[in-house]
Design a protein around this motif. Structure first.
Motif, PDB file in Angstrom:
ATOM      1  N   ALA A  15       0.817  -1.209   0.000  1.00 17.64           N
ATOM      2  CA  ALA A  15       0.000   0.000   0.000  1.00 17.64           C
ATOM      3  C   ALA A  15       0.845   1.251   0.000  1.00 17.64           C
ATOM      4  CB  ALA A  15      -0.936   0.001   1.216  1.00 17.64           C
ATOM      5  N   GLY A  16       2.004   1.191   0.646  1.00 21.34           N
ATOM      6  CA  GLY A  16       2.869   2.360   0.690  1.00 21.34           C
ATOM      7  C   GLY A  16       3.707   2.538  -0.544  1.00 21.34           C
ATOM      8  N   ARG A  17       3.714   1.530  -1.441  1.00 22.56           N
ATOM      9  CA  ARG A  17       4.569   1.612  -2.613  1.00 22.56           C
ATOM     10  C   ARG A  17       3.789   1.903  -3.878  1.00 22.56           C
ATOM     11  NH1 ARG A  17       8.020  -3.782  -2.674  1.00 22.56           N
ATOM     12  NH2 ARG A  17       6.022  -4.676  -2.098  1.00 22.56           N
ATOM     13  N   THR A  18       2.490   1.835  -3.841  1.00 22.18           N
ATOM     14  CA  THR A  18       1.709   2.037  -5.050  1.00 22.18           C
ATOM     15  C   THR A  18       0.973   3.353  -4.979  1.00 22.18           C
ATOM     16  OG1 THR A  18       0.030   1.098  -6.482  1.00 22.18           O
ATOM     17  CG2 THR A  18      -0.272   0.754  -4.149  1.00 22.18           C
ATOM     18  N   GLY A  19       1.011   4.095  -6.095  1.00 28.52           N
ATOM     19  CA  GLY A  19       0.438   5.426  -6.086  1.00 28.52           C
ATOM     20  C   GLY A  19      -1.068   5.456  -6.145  1.00 28.52           C
ATOM     21  N   PRO A  20      -1.687   4.971  -7.259  1.00 26.84           N
ATOM     22  CA  PRO A  20      -3.115   5.094  -7.407  1.00 26.84           C
ATOM     23  C   PRO A  20      -3.913   4.388  -6.333  1.00 26.84           C
ATOM     24  CG  PRO A  20      -2.084   4.640  -9.514  1.00 26.84           C
ATOM     25  CD  PRO A  20      -1.044   4.503  -8.477  1.00 26.84           C
ATOM     26  N   ALA A  21      -3.332   3.382  -5.678  1.00 25.75           N
ATOM     27  CA  ALA A  21      -4.078   2.673  -4.647  1.00 25.75           C
ATOM     28  C   ALA A  21      -4.498   3.594  -3.528  1.00 25.75           C
ATOM     29  CB  ALA A  21      -3.223   1.533  -4.094  1.00 25.75           C
ATOM     30  N   ALA A  24      -7.619   5.282  -4.691  1.00 25.78           N
ATOM     31  CA  ALA A  24      -8.458   4.446  -5.527  1.00 25.78           C
ATOM     32  C   ALA A  24      -9.914   4.843  -5.456  1.00 25.78           C
ATOM     33  CB  ALA A  24      -8.276   2.981  -5.119  1.00 25.78           C
ATOM     34  N   GLY A  25     -10.362   5.230  -4.286  1.00 29.46           N
ATOM     35  CA  GLY A  25     -11.753   5.581  -4.163  1.00 29.46           C
ATOM     36  C   GLY A  25     -12.008   7.053  -4.340  1.00 29.46           C
ATOM     37  N   GLY A  26     -10.941   7.834  -4.618  1.00 26.48           N
ATOM     38  CA  GLY A  26     -11.100   9.272  -4.731  1.00 26.48           C
ATOM     39  C   GLY A  26     -11.284   9.709  -6.162  1.00 26.48           C
ATOM     40  N   SER A  27     -11.051  10.989  -6.378  1.00 29.23           N
ATOM     41  CA  SER A  27     -11.221  11.563  -7.698  1.00 29.23           C
ATOM     42  C   SER A  27     -10.032  11.225  -8.573  1.00 29.23           C
ATOM     43  CB  SER A  27     -11.353  13.083  -7.582  1.00 29.23           C
ATOM     44  OG  SER A  27     -10.147  13.644  -7.112  1.00 29.23           O
ATOM     45  N   GLY A  28     -10.218  11.503  -9.897  1.00 26.74           N
ATOM     46  CA  GLY A  28      -9.121  11.285 -10.815  1.00 26.74           C
ATOM     47  C   GLY A  28      -7.921  12.139 -10.483  1.00 26.74           C
ATOM     48  N   TRP A  29      -8.180  13.365  -9.977  1.00 29.80           N
ATOM     49  CA  TRP A  29      -7.073  14.251  -9.612  1.00 29.80           C
ATOM     50  C   TRP A  29      -6.250  13.670  -8.477  1.00 29.80           C
ATOM     51  CZ3 TRP A  29      -5.321  17.702 -12.751  1.00 29.80           C
ATOM     52  CH2 TRP A  29      -6.186  18.353 -13.636  1.00 29.80           C
ATOM     53  N   SER A  30      -6.911  13.099  -7.480  1.00 32.06           N
ATOM     54  CA  SER A  30      -6.173  12.532  -6.354  1.00 32.06           C
ATOM     55  C   SER A  30      -5.375  11.317  -6.792  1.00 32.06           C
ATOM     56  CB  SER A  30      -7.128  12.162  -5.218  1.00 32.06           C
ATOM     57  OG  SER A  30      -8.032  11.142  -5.625  1.00 32.06           O
ATOM     58  N   MET A  31      -5.934  10.540  -7.692  1.00 31.78           N
ATOM     59  CA  MET A  31      -5.207   9.388  -8.206  1.00 31.78           C
ATOM     60  C   MET A  31      -4.000   9.828  -9.018  1.00 31.78           C
ATOM     61  SD  MET A  31      -8.302   6.861  -9.398  1.00 31.78           S
ATOM     62  CE  MET A  31      -7.136   5.677 -10.087  1.00 31.78           C
ATOM     63  N   TRP A  32      -4.183  10.864  -9.828  1.00 32.95           N
ATOM     64  CA  TRP A  32      -3.071  11.366 -10.636  1.00 32.95           C
ATOM     65  C   TRP A  32      -1.978  11.929  -9.734  1.00 32.95           C
ATOM     66  CZ3 TRP A  32      -0.957  16.281 -11.260  1.00 32.95           C
ATOM     67  CH2 TRP A  32      -0.044  16.407 -12.305  1.00 32.95           C
ATOM     68  N   LEU A 138      -5.394   5.571 -17.945  1.00 31.04           N
ATOM     69  CA  LEU A 138      -5.300   7.015 -18.163  1.00 31.04           C
ATOM     70  C   LEU A 138      -4.390   7.667 -17.125  1.00 31.04           C
ATOM     71  CD1 LEU A 138      -8.978   8.006 -19.080  1.00 31.04           C
ATOM     72  CD2 LEU A 138      -6.976   8.038 -20.581  1.00 31.04           C
ATOM     73  N   ILE A 139      -4.509   7.234 -15.883  1.00 32.14           N
ATOM     74  CA  ILE A 139      -3.654   7.781 -14.828  1.00 32.14           C
ATOM     75  C   ILE A 139      -2.192   7.435 -15.095  1.00 32.14           C
ATOM     76  CG2 ILE A 139      -3.098   7.638 -12.377  1.00 32.14           C
ATOM     77  CD1 ILE A 139      -5.601   9.247 -12.995  1.00 32.14           C
ATOM     78  N   LYS A 140      -1.953   6.206 -15.519  1.00 27.20           N
ATOM     79  CA  LYS A 140      -0.579   5.792 -15.821  1.00 27.20           C
ATOM     80  C   LYS A 140      -0.013   6.611 -16.981  1.00 27.20           C
ATOM     81  CE  LYS A 140       0.136   2.556 -12.769  1.00 27.20           C
ATOM     82  NZ  LYS A 140       1.208   2.706 -11.747  1.00 27.20           N
ATOM     83  N   PHE A 141      -0.820   6.826 -18.017  1.00 25.16           N
ATOM     84  CA  PHE A 141      -0.322   7.611 -19.152  1.00 25.16           C
ATOM     85  C   PHE A 141      -0.112   9.062 -18.757  1.00 25.16           C
ATOM     86  CE2 PHE A 141      -0.913  10.218 -22.976  1.00 25.16           C
ATOM     87  CZ  PHE A 141       0.126   9.706 -23.748  1.00 25.16           C
ATOM     88  N   ALA A 142      -0.966   9.587 -17.894  1.00 25.87           N
ATOM     89  CA  ALA A 142      -0.770  10.953 -17.403  1.00 25.87           C
ATOM     90  C   ALA A 142       0.560  11.074 -16.663  1.00 25.87           C
ATOM     91  CB  ALA A 142      -1.925  11.362 -16.489  1.00 25.87           C
ATOM     92  N   GLY A 143       0.922  10.040 -15.914  1.00 25.36           N
ATOM     93  CA  GLY A 143       2.215  10.046 -15.230  1.00 25.36           C
ATOM     94  C   GLY A 143       3.371  10.029 -16.217  1.00 25.36           C
TER      95      GLY A 143
END
Length: 297
Positions: A15-21, A24-32, A138-143
């Motif tokens: 959990a501490g090593r993965t970003g979007p996790a 995961a339940g938040g907005s696209g901005w928080s995931m990005w 999409l989040i991965k490509f944004a990164g």
């Protein structure tokens, strides 16, 4: 106990090593934002950015300490102008990094985007969060896109700073023969950086697709870099002139039009359209592969 982590323990550790996790339940901005934080926390990312920043510094130092001035036509384009105006250091550095160093770093980031998560075992927890697969891509490509911007910004910034420290800075002669002020010239350098960033998006999309095909990130990274190299080899063969306009690297070096007065936007628009095509095609392929990929077993 056999020393192996249980699924629950592994989930907590990852959990501490993965970003979007985290979002995961938040907005696209928080995931990005979480994905960007993950990217910037990696030592590998900073090592690549430092290496890119070192290239304009090395160019400037070598030119500065050289006993013989660079003659027109010697070395990469714009190198002979560095001693006249330090703002040309960043442009020269971009010319040097575009064929190999930038594609290499973009390939590393893009190849690791999905395969890295799968290799660590965190991808299954991202998708159980739940996160829609298309949204995750999409989040991965944004990164990846943000790294393209960061990489070119680092080169332009480092080149401008070291150029101003080691060489005179003043009005800049453009390729059209006109002269502009130093601040406007800096703006042109940033515009060239934007051109280069956009030019790398197609390769990022190719790398993202390859990353969905394997759980071995090193393999995806290498394959993406190989694609970039093959494209450049094909672009060097005159026998394949009919194919050249379709290669993702066709416009990589065409930013010279941004150094004219007035600015010629044709190459920027053509490059953006070509990269958009690659993003659309390989983004669709990545989604088609990722949407049916079994990562939950």
């Amino acid at each position: 106990m056999d020393g192996r982590s249980t699924p629950t323990t592994a989930k907590a550790e990852d959990a501490g090593r993965t970003g979007p996790a985290a979002g995961a339940g938040g907005s696209g901005w928080s995931m990005w934002a979480s994905e960007l934080t993950l990217l910037l926390r990696r030592r590998r990312t900073w090592a690549m950015l430092v290496a890119l920043a070192a290239i304009p510094v090395l160019i400037a130092v070598v030119v500065r300490v050289s006993a013989d001035p660079v003659q027109p036509g010697q070395g990469p384009p714009f190198l002979d102008r560095v001693t006249q105006n330090g703002l040309f250091v960043s442009i020269t550095a971009l010319v040097v990094t575009i064929p190999l160093f930038l594609p290499l770093t973009v390939g590393v980031v893009a190849g690791d985007a999905v395969a890295g998560e799968a290799g660590l075992g965190t991808l299954r927890y991202l998708l159980l969060a739940p996160v829609r697969r298309g949204r995750l891509l999409l989040i991965k490509f944004a990164g990846i896109a943000m790294f393209c911007v960061l990489a070119t910004a680092v080169i332009v910034t480092a080149g401008s700073v070291i150029g101003a420290l080691l060489f005179p800075v003043g009005p800049v002669p453009l390729l059209s023969g006109d002269t502009i002020g130093a601040w406007e010239a800096l703006g042109r350098a940033l515009l060239v950086g934007a051109f280069v960033s956009v030019s790398m998006l197609g390769l990022g999309a190719v790398g993202l697709f390859i990353s969905t095909l394997t759980v071995v990130p090193v393999g995806a990274m290498a394959a993406t870099v190989v694609v970039a190299i093959v494209m450049q080899v094909l672009g060097a063969l005159d026998q394949l002139a009919w194919l050249h306009p379709w290669l993702l690297n066709y416009y990589w070096m065409d930013f010279a039009d941004l150094l004219r007065q007035p600015i010629a936007w044709g190459s920027f628009v053509d490059s953006a359209l070509l990269q958009t095509g690659y993003v659309a095609v390989f983004g669709a392929l990545a989604y088609g592969r990722f949407a049916t990929k079994d990562v939950l077993s």
